[in-house]
Structures are given as C-alpha cells and as structure tokens.
Scaffold this motif. Structure first.
Motif, PDB file in Angstrom:
ATOM      1  N   GLU A 150       0.834  -1.205   0.000  1.00 16.67           N
ATOM      2  CA  GLU A 150       0.000   0.000   0.000  1.00 16.67           C
ATOM      3  C   GLU A 150       0.868   1.253   0.000  1.00 16.67           C
ATOM      4  OE1 GLU A 150      -4.221   1.349   2.011  1.00 16.67           O
ATOM      5  OE2 GLU A 150      -2.839   0.112   3.180  1.00 16.67           O
ATOM      6  N   ILE A 154       0.606   4.409  -2.660  1.00 16.20           N
ATOM      7  CA  ILE A 154       0.422   5.806  -2.216  1.00 16.20           C
ATOM      8  C   ILE A 154       1.534   6.684  -2.773  1.00 16.20           C
ATOM      9  CG2 ILE A 154       0.494   7.300  -0.188  1.00 16.20           C
ATOM     10  CD1 ILE A 154      -0.964   5.050   1.341  1.00 16.20           C
ATOM     11  N   ILE A 159       0.314  10.699  -3.389  1.00 20.07           N
ATOM     12  CA  ILE A 159      -0.622  11.161  -2.357  1.00 20.07           C
ATOM     13  C   ILE A 159       0.185  11.632  -1.156  1.00 20.07           C
ATOM     14  CG2 ILE A 159      -2.472  10.467  -0.786  1.00 20.07           C
ATOM     15  CD1 ILE A 159      -3.346   8.431  -2.898  1.00 20.07           C
ATOM     16  N   THR A 162      -2.441  11.887   4.718  1.00 24.47           N
ATOM     17  CA  THR A 162      -3.240  10.783   5.271  1.00 24.47           C
ATOM     18  C   THR A 162      -4.019  11.328   6.467  1.00 24.47           C
ATOM     19  OG1 THR A 162      -1.366  10.111   6.646  1.00 24.47           O
ATOM     20  CG2 THR A 162      -1.625   8.987   4.524  1.00 24.47           C
ATOM     21  N   LEU A 164      -6.452   8.641   4.212  1.00 20.26           N
ATOM     22  CA  LEU A 164      -6.944   8.713   2.852  1.00 20.26           C
ATOM     23  C   LEU A 164      -8.437   8.985   2.819  1.00 20.26           C
ATOM     24  CD1 LEU A 164      -5.148   5.570   1.353  1.00 20.26           C
ATOM     25  CD2 LEU A 164      -4.350   7.943   1.301  1.00 20.26           C
ATOM     26  N   GLN A 168      -9.577   8.426  -2.564  1.00 15.77           N
ATOM     27  CA  GLN A 168      -8.168   8.029  -2.585  1.00 15.77           C
ATOM     28  C   GLN A 168      -8.005   6.541  -2.304  1.00 15.77           C
ATOM     29  OE1 GLN A 168      -6.694  10.853   0.311  1.00 15.77           O
ATOM     30  NE2 GLN A 168      -5.677  12.084  -1.277  1.00 15.77           N
ATOM     31  N   VAL A 172      -6.117   3.926  -4.639  1.00 14.45           N
ATOM     32  CA  VAL A 172      -5.029   3.075  -4.143  1.00 14.45           C
ATOM     33  C   VAL A 172      -5.325   1.612  -4.450  1.00 14.45           C
ATOM     34  CG1 VAL A 172      -3.914   2.195  -2.054  1.00 14.45           C
ATOM     35  CG2 VAL A 172      -4.220   4.657  -2.374  1.00 14.45           C
TER      36      VAL A 172
END
Length: 964
Positions: A150, A154, A159, A162, A164, A168, A172
C-alpha cells in the motif's frame, strides 16, 4: 570599588559537567542493578517465556460402517522460533535447512500467495484458493496490503496526506491491482523484507560482535573473507551496527562494493525460502511471535537429521502435531470437504472464536465446514521458556488438548465408490465416442456428473457422488498444495482451454464467444458452464432440467385431479385406462412448437405406455387441460409436494434437509417466473420497446446527471415491484409520477399521457407473458423453467416410492465423542404428504418398470437384464437450445428410479452434463444398486454383470467390492 567578575575556565566547566554526569549514571546503575535488580532480571526472564498453543486432533469422519474417511496422522514439522539473537543467524540457518530438505526430498512449507514456476512463460503468478474472480481481487488486495504494498501505491500516486479519503482509497486499490505478481514479489523482497546478499553480509557483521567464532565461519563460507586478518579487524572496528546505507563506514561500503554484493543474486529456490519465511516473521510480529512452520509432514529420518544439527541452526526445532489425512483421496470429496487456512476476509470472526489465525486450519467445504465446531476440538497449551537462540529450554506448565468429536455419515463407502467409478467410466466413453455415442449428439464434453442414492425409509443418503472431485490431502496442511495442483484447481488457462475445447468439439467460435471477458473484473469467465469445476458439488448445487423424469409427476397430477380431456380424439375424465392418440405435433395452439421426440406415432396410449415410451404428446395434453380446468399453477402445487420447488408465497425453509450447502430448484409457476425474469429479461425488453417506439431511453447512462440517474433507478424499482406482485397501476400512481418527472427533466413531456399508457401496456404484456400456456406445456415434460438438483430428483423418486410421503434427507447419522459414545443422532422427518390412489400408483409403477424392461422402454443395451432385483425407472433427455448446441453443449442425460420396484428401499438419480440421453447413464444406477444390495446378491451367488461396450474400467472395481 567595582564588583569583580568571577572568571571560570572552560576546563573547570567541563570537569564539573563530567562530575555531574558520572554521578547521574552511577546512581542510575545503582538503582538498576542493586535496588531493582531482581525486578529487571524477572522481566528479562519473562521476556523469554511464551505460551504455545497445542493443536487438538480433529474428530474423524466415518462412513456408516465406521470406515474412516478422514483421519489424523502424527506429522513431524520443522518450526522456527523468532528471537532477537536468532535474527543474526537467519541466512545461514535457512541455507543449511534448505540443503537438508533438498537432500531428503522434502519441501519448504509454501503458502505464500505468489508462486514461481520456472517452466512458465510468465513465472510469477498469484494463487488464491478460489476460482471466483471477485473473491480473487479482494484476496489480492488484502495480500498486497498485508505485505506492505500500500505504501508503494500511495507513493506512486503521489498522495501526500493521510488519512486517505474514500476516493483516494479507491484509487489506491485500483493501483494495487495493477501491480503484477513479479512487481509485487520484487517489491516485497527488496523494499519490505530487504532480502539481499548485502543484508546477509550486514547480519554477519552484527554477529561479529556477539559470536565472533561463528561470524568467522560464515564470513569465510559465504563471502570468502578471512575475518581473522588484521585488515578485516580494522574494517570491523568502524562498523556501528547500522543497516542503513550512508550510516555505516566507508570501509564497509567499499568492502560491499568489492565483493559485488549489491548485484549478487541468491539461488532462486533459496531466495524464495528467505522471502517466504521473512514475510511470515513480519506478520507474526503482530501476534506475539508464534512459531513459524518451515516444513510440514517431513519424514522421520529428516526430523532425526535436523535434530542432530539443531546446535548449528538457532531458532529451529522439531515439532510433532496431528495432520489431516484422507485415506481414499478423492472419494466423496465434495461431501467430506477439505481444510484451508483462515483467509483475511474471515480472520476477525475466527479470532473471536479463539482460533490462531496464522496457524489454524478450518473446514472449508462439505462436512468439514458444516461440522467445524464439532470436529475442531479444544486446543491445549504449553508455557515454555526460550534461551537466546530461540530454543525451548524448559516447560513451565501445560494443558492437554481435547480431541474433536467424530462424525459418522450415512454414506456407504462401497456404494459411493461404485457411483464415482461408474460415473467416470460412462463419461469417459461419451467423451471418447463424441458424435457416434448417441443419435449424433456430441457428448465430447461429458465431463461433469452426479449420482445420488437415498434410503427412502430413513432419508439417509447412501451415496452422493459429484465429478470431477479433488484430493483433500492437497489441502491438509500448509505447503502441500503444489503450484501445478494450484493452477489446476484455481487458475484456468483459458487460452489452452479454448484450444482444447474447439478442437474436441469441432466448433467454429472465437475465444471471446466461448470465454468472454467480464467487464467488471477484466478476466475471462465461463458463462455456459463448459469447464468442469472440482469444488462445485454437482449433486447438491447444480440446477438442471429434469427432462422426461418429470412425466410421472404430471401423470399423478392429471389423474388425481380427474380432469376432462376434450382434445383431439378423446372426451371424458382422464383415468389410468384412458388413451390419448399420439399425433406427434400438439397443435391446439397454432404456431406452438410442441412435438414428440419420436418420428412415428405410437397411436393410442394410456399412462403406462406413455411413461414407458416417454411420449410427449400425452403429457402435453394432460398438462394443458390441468392448467385450464384446475388453475395455472396446479402442476407446480403437486410438484412442491414431491420436493421439486416450493410455494413462493410462503416463507418456507427451502431445503431437502441435507446438512451441507445446497441450491434448491423450482417448478414453473407464474410468480417464480416473474421473480426470476423481471430484472434480467422483462424490464430490459420493456426498455428496448420504449426506445424503439417512443424514443424514450429509460436505461441509466453515464452521461445522465445524478438527479436523472436517481429517477431512473426509482422508476425501475417501482416497475419491478409492480410486475413481481401483479400490481400494475390502473390509475396514475408512482410510475406515472416518476415517468413524468423524467420526461420533464429531459424536456420530452410532449405526448406524456400517451407514452405513459404505452409503458403501462408494456408492463401488462410482460405480466401476461409469465402466464403463457407454453410454459405449462414445457413444464409438463420437464423442460423450460423446471430446474432441480440431482439430490432433489432423488427426493422426488423417494417420495413417489413412499407413495406420497416426503421425508427430509441427511448425510450425518451420529455425532460421536472420542470414545465412540453417541452424543447426537440424526433422523428424518416427514415434510409433506400427498395421497396417491393405488390404481394411479400401480399404473405409473408399471410404466416405470417397462422403461427398464419393456419393448418400447428407453433404457438401452439391456442394462438391467438378468439383474435379479427389479427396478422402476425413468429416463430424461433435457434438451438445450440450438444456440447452446452451437457452443458445443448438448442435452442433460438423466436417470431416476427406485428399487426393488415392488417393495422400494432406495431411490436413485443420475445426471451427466452433455450426456444426450438418460437411457445411456443407467449403468451407473446398476452399479450403485449392485453395491448397495451386495450382501443379498452374494447370498444368491450373483456375480456383477459385465457390461458390454465398456472396457475393464467399468467392470473391475465391482470385483474389488464383491471380493471383500
């Protein structure tokens, strides 16, 4: 006099600072070692004390005669106990262990869900234990997130903040699914686990400080370095124990560079071992550092060798534990089921029930799943103390596990064996002969089938065969499932399947015709159910048309109701003596395609002859006048009494009573028809007609505004509700309001009332379509909407044999404690009854006997000739459409019956997909009955019949059963 400034030298300040610091350190040491020394020693000791679960042996699964179908065997496992000190020995330890495993023909436990197959063009592949593409996607996401992917997604999406947002999170997830198996594996290896020769070298550098002698050995063996040289000692003097590049000395960097460690690769098999074990260690950090299983079910000699070398493999130990064993392999696999690890989707549920998520196995199918709570037992535990090398040095206490309960089935192993072997033999013959097997129907894809035998008096299921099956031993412990088996079970190679299928069937279709791509998942799938599915129980889960096996029920309904037949050549109430002329084509409704299967008329036929020769015309007439005189759903009402569907207006538990998962089919009735077809067929037809005739598009489209989409969705929902419930509004109501709002928003309000009335007219037409007489005529011969499982067909035959009493059926006879004492017994209950008049029963019974033995009977090749027990039977050939035949499909071959015919004890059903005609599957019924009545037949010196046109495959296994 001026004040003089006090002058303190820098040296004095430094001395004062050193004195204060020394005093502070001394006082802290005094507190730690003297005042609280005992407390901290106890904490240190406690840190090496852990509680280890001791698994409970699962209860056995037995057949009705106590023959063991699922057992436990004591298995030697190699485990790894994590400890801070063992980390530095990790690479050499696993390297040595892998050498031992390889030398002794053992395998590393490998349930890592990225497999490597060097024989494949794309050697990296995901393996998830399901063939459902949506489930695969979900499991892939969980696997990637659990293994740290993950953070890559991201970062790749750039991105910055956080937590998210929901959008988003979706982005992801989509990004995660884009990463290939190779990309995922390499990222986990390099960025999450840091598996490399460089990290190996740095581990040994760290070991240099605590176990110099071992580090010398490893430096020489793996890196060809003389660690005792003055030059190397000088280099190591500057090493600070850091793994981060840039934080260790230039000398270490230079040494790593000179050794070429950044580009040096491990042997592929050992690299994978490092990844598998490190990944497991990483996940175990969150569950208390439980032992990691390195290899399951190793030979005793291997365990002895490992034991002798434990001193040189810190953290490694030998463990003994029970492992599931299925002595008969694939036999009754879809009934018995198999075990599986606990997947991430269900982990929380099982954690609450006390399962150890990373280690425990659970029932995943069949009896293993349905009776998990009984079979599981209660785990025990050991409180142990580890030394710094991750080895148990003392047992501080233990609690023995409690064995699970045994499950005794109603299944007879020999009858099940006969069912599966004969079913496979018949399918093999069909595949081999293809078009030449029966009436030019192509049986080349007869790869799936089921056979069920029920004791009609007790409701006990004696056999429940489903082919193809699987070997549950493949799933008995982690790592037992090979990549070849995993691919066979879960990863369909659609390219190869397509080439094999079109070649075998001789059809001209593209791969997109046969195995199209699903728009949602982007993966190919099998919409026409062409490929065999080993984990799908065809006996309890597949819905197939019954074909002519339904005809005795149509006869019972018509004869019991005493309907008047007035067309074409008979007038008066229908009785067992009444005859109807077989005119081949049933022409009461012009344009209807209702004709007999035969090319020449049988003339005047009564019910017995109609059943014997399976004459469609007779049953068309009976079904037609039954619906006309007794109500549109009268035939269905009779079928429900026999377990073929149930009244959709009642909130009933639609089940045969079987303890494992089943589908439950339905007999045609107008309510079920609307429930089944409203959203999938009826409303789309209305939409198409509206667009064609009024230019109003009711489909939800991407370019629609959210407001328009909402109106269209609400309109569809209201239309569906009214069609299903036969409540189409006669005055302006909800449909009108929604339709008007839609037209106003789209500026198409001209002719609003006309268009609304047209829409209502279309709804009424679709409701009337659910009551077309053709549906009843098709149902009366077992075609059309009638769809049942092979188990339901066996229940239907059992009910007929019981003269109208329908009993629930069951697979479990008893639950036994580990000492064999009965805890709970299972029995049948009466679910419904219907009175069948003796003269009606006798006439139908006679017809069903003639199916097997009569001159015009539909069982071919004299299958039951010379068999001393008379059998009542009915064949069925449930046809498929011309469209389906163009895709290589052909009719279902169905055989049902009961025996002995005059004093029934057991009922039977056999179904083979793409088998063409029910008469040719009768050999399966013969073999099952030979096995069931074996003792009685042997007393008469009966020898199993050698069936002609079959090779020894069909005959040898019966000798095996009879020679016991």
């Amino acid at each position: 006099m001026k004040n003089r400034k006090l002058h303190v030298s820098r040296i004095t300040v430094l001395l004062i600072f050193m004195l204060v610091a020394s005093s502070t350190i001394f006082s802290k040491l005094l507190e730690l070692q003297v005042m609280k020394g005992e407390e901290y020693r106890e904490r240190s000791d406690t840190g090496s004390v852990r509680t280890l679960n001791v698994p409970a042996p699962r209860g056995k699964i037995l057949d009705r005669n106590n023959l063991v179908l699922a057992d436990n065997v004591i298995s030697y496992s190699i485990i790894y106990n994590q400890a801070a000190e063992t980390e530095l020995y990790f690479y050499p330890t696993i390297d040595k262990l892998m050498n031992i495993l390889s030398e002794n023909g053992e395998k590393l436990k490998d349930d890592f869900q990225i497999k490597y197959d060097e024989k494949s063009q794309d050697p990296y592949v995901f393996i998830f234990p399901t063939s459902d593409e949506t489930s695969k996607r979900n499991l892939e996401l969980i696997f990637k997130k659990d293994n740290g992917m993950e953070q890559k997604a991201i970062a790749d999406l750039d991105i910055k903040k956080t937590p998210l947002t929901e959008d988003q999170k979706k982005s992801v997830d989509q990004k995660l699914l884009e990463y290939s198996a190779k990309e995922t594996y390499e990222y986990i290896r390099d960025e999450i686990l840091h598996i490399s020769y460089e990290s190996f070298f740095l581990d040994i550098c760290n070991l240099y400080k605590s176990d110099r002698e071992k580090s010398f050995e490893y430096f020489m063996k793996y890196f060809n370095i003389n660690a005792n040289s003055e030059e190397f000692k000088k280099i190591m003097s500057g090493y600070n124990g850091s793994y981060k590049e840039g934080e260790y000395s230039e000398d270490i960097k230079a040494l790593i560079e000179s050794l070429g460690l950044k580009n040096k690769k491990f042997d592929k098999e050992k690299e994978r071992a490092f990844v598998i074990i490190k990944a497991a260690m990483r996940l175990q950090m969150f569950s208390g550092f439980s032992p990691i299983v390195l290899s399951n079910d190793v030979k005793e000699v291997t365990s002895t060798i490992v034991n002798q070398k434990l001193f040189d493999m810190p953290g490694v130990e030998i463990d003994k534990k029970p492992v599931r064993s299925y002595p008969f392999g694939t036999l009754a696999s879809n009934v018995i089921g198999h075990l599986s690890s606990i997947d991430a989707l269900n982990s929380e549920r099982y954690k609450l029930k006390g399962y150890e998520i990373s280690k425990d196995y659970i029932g995943a199918l069949g009896i293993e799943k349905a009776f998990e709570d009984d079979l599981r037992g209660d785990i025990g535990g050991r409180v142990v103390k580890f030394n710094e090398y991750g080895r148990v040095v003392s047992n501080l206490g233990s609690m023995a596990p409690l064995l699970g309960n045994d499950i005794q089935l109603t299944i007879n192993k020999d009858v099940e064996y006969a069912a599966e072997k004969s079913l496979q033999a018949v399918m093999n013959r069909m595949q081999k002969h293809g078009f030449a097997f029966y009436d030019n129907a192509n049986t080349g894809n007869a790869t799936r089938g089921a056979a069920v035998l029920i004791n009609i008096k007790t409701g006990e299921i004696i056999a429940c065969a489903s082919l193809p099956g699987f070997d549950p031993n493949d799933f008995a412990a982690p790592g037992k499932l090979t990549i070849d088996k995993a691919n066979e079970y879960f990863n369909v190679d659609y390219e190869k399947a397509y080439k094999d299928f079109v070649k075998k069937m001789g059809i001209v279709k593209s791969i997109d015709d046969i195995f199209p791509i699903d728009e949602e998942t982007g993966a190919r799938y099998d919409p026409r159910d062409i490929l065999p599915k080993p984990f799908f129980n065809y006996a309890t889960m597949t819905l197939t048309p019954p074909g002519s096996t339904f005809k005795p029920l149509t006869a019972i309904a018509g004869l019991s109701e005493g309907i008047d037949i007035t067309y074409p050549n008979f007038r008066g109430p229908l009785t067992v003596h009444s005859t109807i002329y077989d005119a081949l084509q049933y022409t009461r409704y012009p344009g209807g395609q209702f004709r007999d299967w035969n090319s020449a008329s049988f003339g005047e036929v009564n019910v017995t002859h109609a059943i014997e020769s399976s004459i469609n015309y007779y049953f068309f007439a009976v079904g037609d006048f039954l619906q006309e005189q007794r109500g549109f759903n009268k035939l269905a009402e009779y079928a429900w009494k026999f377990g073929l569907g149930s009244d959709p207006t009642k909130n009933e538990n639609n089940s045969t009573g079987i303890e494992i998962e089943e589908y439950f089919g339905q007999t045609y009735n107008d309510i079920s028809y609307r429930n089944r077809h409203t959203n999938g067929t009826l409303i789309p037809k209305i939409y198409d007609q509206m667009l064609l005739d009024t230019n109003i598009d009711l489909h939800v489209k991407d370019e629609d505004s959210n407001e328009i989409k909402k109106i269209k969705e609400d309109l569809r929902g209201e239309m569906a509700y009214q069609i299903k419930n036969d409540l189409v509004e006669t005055e302006r109501g909800k449909i009108y309001d929604l339709f008007r709002d839609l037209c106003m928003k789209n500026n198409i309000s001209e002719n609003l009332d006309y268009n609304y009335n047209y829409l209502i007219n279309q709804l009424e037409l679709k409701i009337s379509e659910s009551r077309l007489v053709g549906h009843v005529l098709n149902a009366s011969i077992g075609q059309g909407e009638n769809m049942y499982t092979p188990l339901q067909l066996a229940v239907y035959m059992a009910t007929l044999a019981n003269k109208g009493e329908r009993k629930s059926v069951h697979l479990v006879k008893n639950i036994l404690d580990p000492n064999g004492k009965i805890i709970e017994s299972f029995s049948s209950e009466t679910l419904s009854t219907i009175e069948i008049k003796p003269e009606i029963y006798d006439a139908i019974l006679e017809g069903m006997k003639e199916v097997n033995y009569g001159e015009d009977g539909t069982v071919s090749e004299g299958v039951f000739d010379d068999f001393p027990i008379k059998i009542a039977g009915k064949t069925g050939s449930a046809t498929v459409s011309d469209t389906e035949e163009s895709f290589g499909r052909t009719g279902f071959a169905v055989y049902t019956g009961f025996a002995p015919a005059d004093d029934p004890e057991v009922a039977i059903s056999v179904v083979i997909f793409d088998g063409a005609h029910g008469g040719v599957v009768a050999p399966v019924a013969l073999r099952m009955l030979e096995a069931y009545f074996k003792d009685e037949l042997k007393a008469q010196n009966y020898i199993p019949k050698k069936l002609q046109n079959y090779d020894d495959e069909m005959n040898s296994f019966m000798n095996e059963i009879y020679n016991k």
